[in-house]
Design a protein around this motif. Structure first.
Motif, PDB file in Angstrom:
ATOM      1  N   TRP A 151       0.837  -1.206   0.000  1.00  0.00           N
ATOM      2  CA  TRP A 151       0.000   0.000   0.000  1.00  0.00           C
ATOM      3  C   TRP A 151       0.868   1.250   0.000  1.00  0.00           C
ATOM      4  CZ3 TRP A 151      -0.687   4.402   2.740  1.00  0.00           C
ATOM      5  CH2 TRP A 151      -1.867   5.114   2.559  1.00  0.00           C
ATOM      6  N   ILE A 152       1.945   1.257   0.777  1.00  0.00           N
ATOM      7  CA  ILE A 152       2.829   2.422   0.842  1.00  0.00           C
ATOM      8  C   ILE A 152       3.465   2.686  -0.516  1.00  0.00           C
ATOM      9  CG2 ILE A 152       4.990   3.265   1.844  1.00  0.00           C
ATOM     10  CD1 ILE A 152       4.206   1.792   4.424  1.00  0.00           C
ATOM     11  N   GLU A 153       3.943   1.645  -1.168  1.00  0.00           N
ATOM     12  CA  GLU A 153       4.564   1.833  -2.476  1.00  0.00           C
ATOM     13  C   GLU A 153       3.552   2.306  -3.510  1.00  0.00           C
ATOM     14  OE1 GLU A 153       6.482  -1.785  -3.484  1.00  0.00           O
ATOM     15  OE2 GLU A 153       8.165  -1.472  -2.111  1.00  0.00           O
ATOM     16  N   THR A 154       2.331   1.840  -3.422  1.00  0.00           N
ATOM     17  CA  THR A 154       1.293   2.329  -4.347  1.00  0.00           C
ATOM     18  C   THR A 154       1.006   3.806  -4.109  1.00  0.00           C
ATOM     19  OG1 THR A 154       0.294   0.116  -4.371  1.00  0.00           O
ATOM     20  CG2 THR A 154      -1.057   1.945  -5.154  1.00  0.00           C
ATOM     21  N   ALA A 155       0.939   4.210  -2.841  1.00  0.00           N
ATOM     22  CA  ALA A 155       0.702   5.619  -2.522  1.00  0.00           C
ATOM     23  C   ALA A 155       1.865   6.494  -2.985  1.00  0.00           C
ATOM     24  CB  ALA A 155       0.467   5.786  -1.028  1.00  0.00           C
ATOM     25  N   LEU A 156       3.090   6.014  -2.822  1.00  0.00           N
ATOM     26  CA  LEU A 156       4.252   6.800  -3.262  1.00  0.00           C
ATOM     27  C   LEU A 156       4.311   6.895  -4.777  1.00  0.00           C
ATOM     28  CD1 LEU A 156       7.056   5.549  -0.839  1.00  0.00           C
ATOM     29  CD2 LEU A 156       5.692   7.625  -0.698  1.00  0.00           C
ATOM     30  N   HIS A 157       3.873   5.858  -5.452  1.00  0.00           N
ATOM     31  CA  HIS A 157       3.878   5.876  -6.924  1.00  0.00           C
ATOM     32  C   HIS A 157       2.949   6.952  -7.475  1.00  0.00           C
ATOM     33  CE1 HIS A 157       4.523   4.268 -10.938  1.00  0.00           C
ATOM     34  NE2 HIS A 157       3.204   4.258 -11.129  1.00  0.00           N
ATOM     35  N   ALA A 158       1.912   7.305  -6.719  1.00  0.00           N
ATOM     36  CA  ALA A 158       0.965   8.329  -7.177  1.00  0.00           C
ATOM     37  C   ALA A 158       1.496   9.745  -6.975  1.00  0.00           C
ATOM     38  CB  ALA A 158      -0.369   8.164  -6.461  1.00  0.00           C
ATOM     39  N   LEU A 159       2.598   9.913  -6.231  1.00  0.00           N
ATOM     40  CA  LEU A 159       3.163  11.235  -5.985  1.00  0.00           C
ATOM     41  C   LEU A 159       4.243  11.546  -7.009  1.00  0.00           C
ATOM     42  CD1 LEU A 159       3.580  11.035  -2.094  1.00  0.00           C
ATOM     43  CD2 LEU A 159       1.784  12.241  -3.355  1.00  0.00           C
ATOM     44  N   PRO A 160       4.523  12.822  -7.252  1.00  0.00           N
ATOM     45  CA  PRO A 160       5.644  13.171  -8.140  1.00  0.00           C
ATOM     46  C   PRO A 160       6.949  12.589  -7.615  1.00  0.00           C
ATOM     47  CG  PRO A 160       4.243  15.083  -7.732  1.00  0.00           C
ATOM     48  CD  PRO A 160       3.771  14.003  -6.814  1.00  0.00           C
ATOM     49  N   GLN A 161       7.887  12.324  -8.512  1.00  0.00           N
ATOM     50  CA  GLN A 161       9.105  11.615  -8.155  1.00  0.00           C
ATOM     51  C   GLN A 161       9.906  12.282  -7.039  1.00  0.00           C
ATOM     52  OE1 GLN A 161       9.813   8.697  -9.148  1.00  0.00           O
ATOM     53  NE2 GLN A 161      11.848   8.470  -8.226  1.00  0.00           N
ATOM     54  N   PRO A 162      10.181  13.600  -7.074  1.00  0.00           N
ATOM     55  CA  PRO A 162      10.983  14.186  -5.988  1.00  0.00           C
ATOM     56  C   PRO A 162      10.319  14.057  -4.623  1.00  0.00           C
ATOM     57  CG  PRO A 162      10.889  15.665  -7.883  1.00  0.00           C
ATOM     58  CD  PRO A 162       9.886  14.596  -8.118  1.00  0.00           C
ATOM     59  N   VAL A 163       9.014  14.320  -4.558  1.00  0.00           N
ATOM     60  CA  VAL A 163       8.299  14.219  -3.281  1.00  0.00           C
ATOM     61  C   VAL A 163       8.250  12.771  -2.817  1.00  0.00           C
ATOM     62  CG1 VAL A 163       6.107  14.637  -2.113  1.00  0.00           C
ATOM     63  CG2 VAL A 163       6.952  16.280  -3.790  1.00  0.00           C
ATOM     64  N   LEU A 201      -0.191  15.916   1.213  1.00  0.00           N
ATOM     65  CA  LEU A 201       0.834  15.788   0.175  1.00  0.00           C
ATOM     66  C   LEU A 201       0.234  15.948  -1.221  1.00  0.00           C
ATOM     67  CD1 LEU A 201       2.861  12.757   1.614  1.00  0.00           C
ATOM     68  CD2 LEU A 201       3.498  15.179   1.672  1.00  0.00           C
ATOM     69  N   ILE A 202      -0.929  15.357  -1.432  1.00  0.00           N
ATOM     70  CA  ILE A 202      -1.577  15.474  -2.749  1.00  0.00           C
ATOM     71  C   ILE A 202      -1.991  16.916  -3.010  1.00  0.00           C
ATOM     72  CG2 ILE A 202      -3.606  14.782  -4.069  1.00  0.00           C
ATOM     73  CD1 ILE A 202      -3.453  12.065  -2.768  1.00  0.00           C
ATOM     74  N   ALA A 203      -2.533  17.582  -1.994  1.00  0.00           N
ATOM     75  CA  ALA A 203      -2.940  18.981  -2.177  1.00  0.00           C
ATOM     76  C   ALA A 203      -1.738  19.871  -2.487  1.00  0.00           C
ATOM     77  CB  ALA A 203      -3.665  19.477  -0.927  1.00  0.00           C
ATOM     78  N   TRP A 204      -0.619  19.654  -1.827  1.00  0.00           N
ATOM     79  CA  TRP A 204       0.569  20.474  -2.075  1.00  0.00           C
ATOM     80  C   TRP A 204       1.135  20.240  -3.472  1.00  0.00           C
ATOM     81  CZ3 TRP A 204       3.031  18.985   3.279  1.00  0.00           C
ATOM     82  CH2 TRP A 204       2.379  19.709   4.272  1.00  0.00           C
ATOM     83  N   THR A 205       1.196  18.984  -3.890  1.00  0.00           N
ATOM     84  CA  THR A 205       1.750  18.700  -5.218  1.00  0.00           C
ATOM     85  C   THR A 205       0.825  19.192  -6.327  1.00  0.00           C
ATOM     86  OG1 THR A 205       0.767  16.477  -5.093  1.00  0.00           O
ATOM     87  CG2 THR A 205       3.072  16.727  -4.422  1.00  0.00           C
ATOM     88  N   GLN A 206      -0.482  19.107  -6.105  1.00  0.00           N
ATOM     89  CA  GLN A 206      -1.413  19.626  -7.117  1.00  0.00           C
ATOM     90  C   GLN A 206      -1.346  21.138  -7.219  1.00  0.00           C
ATOM     91  OE1 GLN A 206      -5.249  18.069  -6.013  1.00  0.00           O
ATOM     92  NE2 GLN A 206      -4.892  16.080  -6.991  1.00  0.00           N
ATOM     93  N   ALA A 207      -0.919  21.796  -6.140  1.00  0.00           N
ATOM     94  CA  ALA A 207      -0.762  23.261  -6.173  1.00  0.00           C
ATOM     95  C   ALA A 207       0.556  23.686  -6.804  1.00  0.00           C
ATOM     96  CB  ALA A 207      -0.862  23.815  -4.756  1.00  0.00           C
TER      97      ALA A 207
END
Length: 440
Positions: A151-163, A201-207
Motif C-alpha cells: 500500500w505504501i509503495e502504491t501511494a508513493l507511486h501516485a506522488l511526483p518523483q521528488p516528493v 501531500l496530494i494537495a501540495w503537489t497539485q498546487a
C-alpha cells in the motif's frame, strides 16, 4: 523438438498414462493432455473456462488419480476441526487443482490464488500451506510481500518523483535506516502515518509544489485548519515525524514543524461507569473472553500485548506472565482470579485444538491450526466486550483506580510497567490538588 500429432483434425488426443480418462472431451484435464511435456509458456493461466465447466459437478464426482485422491483425503483429515463451510472450500479447491493439474508435479502458488479468486466457495491460503508443507508448491514472491508495504509503495507511486523520494527517505528513518539508531517501526505504523499525510501531500503537489523543502508553517496551518480533534492531532504528529526525519537525513534545511502545536495526544483518563463494569466477567461466555477482560481490567494489559503474549511467557507454577515490550520485559504477577482463568483457558485450548502448534497464548478457530502461526486479530479482541467499554478504557480505568488509591507514581510504574510520564499523568488526574496545573 515439439512432437504433435500429424494429420489429425480437432483437439489433440490424450496420451495413454494408465489412468481413466473422462469420457467427455470438454472435461479432459490438462494433466491428461501430452503428459510429460514441460510448460512451453509461462503466461498466467485463465481458470474461468475450467471453473465454468466444473462448477455444476460436485467435487466427489471428479475422477481423481490414486495419488491425488490420497492427498485430498490427507488434507481432509487435517482440516476436520474447521467449520463446515471452510472445510468444503478447502476440499473443493484442492480437488479441482488435483483433477486438472495433478499432484505429481509442483503447483504454482499463483494458480491456486487465481482459481480461488473466481469463486467465493473456494479458498487459497490453507491449500497453499498444505502443498508447501509437502514440497509441492512453487512460491510466488509477489504474494508474500507485506500488504502495508504494498500500500505504501502504491501511494508513493501516485506522488511526483521528488516528493516520493523524500517520503521514502522518511520511511527509511522510521525503519531504523537513518543516521541515528532507533527501534524500527512496523510497516503498519508507517502506513497509518502516511494515511494521514496523503491528503496534504496530494494537495501540495497539485498546487505546484515540487519538493518538501518548499513547505512553510503557513502550509502546515492551512492543512490543519480544516481539521479538529483526533484528526488534527494525528496529522500534526505525522507532519512532525516527517520533517524531523527529513532534517536528520539533511533532506530539508529546517524543520517547519518545530513550533507546530500538536495538543494533548492522549487526553485526560476518565473512569468507566460502575454500572458498565459490574458483571463483565459474568457476561463473557467463553474462557477466551473472560481471560481477555481480566488481563485488561485487572492487570491493565494493552490489547497489543494480549494478542502477542506467548505460551512460553506464562509460568503458572510461579504465577507470573512475562510481557514483552520491545527490548524490555515486565513481569505480571497473577492473583487467584487471573490464575484460575489462565488454567481454564489452557485446559479449553488443549481440549479444543490438541494439535495446535501456534506459540501465541491466545488463539482462535482461525489461528489455532494455521501453519503461519498468526496472532489473534485486533477485531477479535474487541468482540469479547459488550457495547460500552473498550479494552483501552478498561485499562485506563484500572490504572486510574490505583492512582486514586495511592499518589505514588513509582508504585504505578512498578505495578503496570508504565513510564514515569504516564504515571505522573494518572496521578495528576486522580489528585489535581497536588499538581501545579489544575484541570479546567
Amino acid at each position: 523438438m515439439i512432437d504433435v500429432p500429424v494429420g489429425v483434425g480437432g483437439p489433440y488426443l490424450p496420451l495413454h498414462v494408465g489412468e481413466p480418462v473422462p469420457e467427455s472431451a470438454d472435461m479432459t484435464p490438462a494433466m491428461m493432455v501430452c503428459r510429460g511435456q514441460e510448460a512451453l509458456f509461462t503466461m498466467r493461466r485463465d481458470w474461468s473456462p475450467v471453473l465454468a465447466r466444473l462448477r455444476s459437478r460436485p467435487p466427489g464426482e471428479l475422477p481423481l488419480t490414486g495419488v491425488t485422491a490420497a492427498m485430498v483425503e490427507d488434507f481432509a483429515e487435517l482440516r476436520r476441526d474447521q467449520p463446515a463451510s471452510g472445510f468444503r472450500k478447502n476440499i473443493r479447491t484442492l480437488t479441482i487443482l488435483g483433477y486438472w493439474l495433478g499432484v505429481e508435479n509442483a503447483l504454482h502458488e499463483r494458480d491456486v490464488y487465481d482459481l480461488a479468486r473466481l469463486d467465493t466457495h473456494l479458498a487459497a491460503k490453507p491449500v497453499c500451506q498444505f502443498l508447501r508443507a509437502r514440497g509441492l508448491l512453487v512460491d510466488d514472491p509477489r504474494l508474500h510481500r507485506d500488504r502495508d508495504l504494498v500500500w505504501i509503495e502504491t501511494a508513493l507511486h501516485a506522488l511526483p518523483q521528488p516528493v516520493a523520494e523524500e517520503v521514502r527517505a522518511w520511511s527509511d528513518v522510521l525503519r531504523s535506516q537513518g543516521p541515528r539508531e532507533s527501534e524500527p517501526r512496523s510497516w503498519e505504523g508507517i502506513r497509518r502515518y502516511l494515511t494521514n499525510l496523503e491528503p496534504a501531500l496530494i494537495a501540495w503537489t497539485q498546487a505546484g509544489m515540487t519538493t518538501l523543502r518548499e513547505v512553510t508553517l503557513d502550509h502546515l496551518q492551512e492543512a490543519l485548519d480544516d481539521l479538529a480533534g483526533t484528526a488534527r492531532r494525528q496529522l500534526a504528529v505525522a507532519l512532525r515525524s516527517l520533517f524531523r526525519a527529513l532534517k536528520q537525513k539533511k533532506v530539508v534545511f529546517r524543520d517547519p514543524t518545530r513550533h507546530l502545536a500538536v495538543g494533548d495526544l492522549t487526553g485526560i483518563p476518565r473512569p468507566v461507569p460502575s454500572d458498565q463494569l459490574a458483571g463483565l466477567l459474568d457476561q463473557a461466555e467463553t474462557p477466551f473472553a473472560r481471560l481477555t477482560i481480566a488481563l485488561a481490567a485487572v492487570h491493565a494489559v494493552t490489547g497489543a500485548e494480549i494478542r502477542t503474549a506467548l505460551t512460553t511467557d506464562l509460568n503458572l507454577a510461579c504465577g507470573t506472565l512475562e510481557l514483552r515490550r520491545g527490548l524490555l520485559r515486565h513481569a505480571l504477577y497473577l492473583e487467584e482470579l487471573t490464575h484460575r482463568l489462565f488454567t481454564d483457558w489452557l485446559a479449553y485450548r488443549h481440549q479444543r485444538w490438541p494439535a495446535s502448534t501456534n506459540p501465541h497464548l491466545l488463539v482462535t478457530q482461525k489461528t489455532a491450526l494455521d501453519p503461519d502461526h498468526p496472532a489473534v486479530h485486533r477485531g477479535t479482541l474487541g468482540q469479547v466486550l459488550p457495547k460500552g467499554p473498550t479494552l483501552d478504557r478498561l485499562r485506563q480505568d484500572r490504572i486510574l483506580d490505583e492512582a486514586f488509591a495511592t499518589s505514588d507514581p513509582l508504585k504505578l510504574m512498578r505495578l503496570f510497567g508504565i513510564t514515569e510520564q504516564t504515571a505522573m499523568r494518572y496521578v495528576g488526574t486522580a489528585h489535581p490538588e497536588r499538581t501545579a496545573k489544575l484541570p479546567r
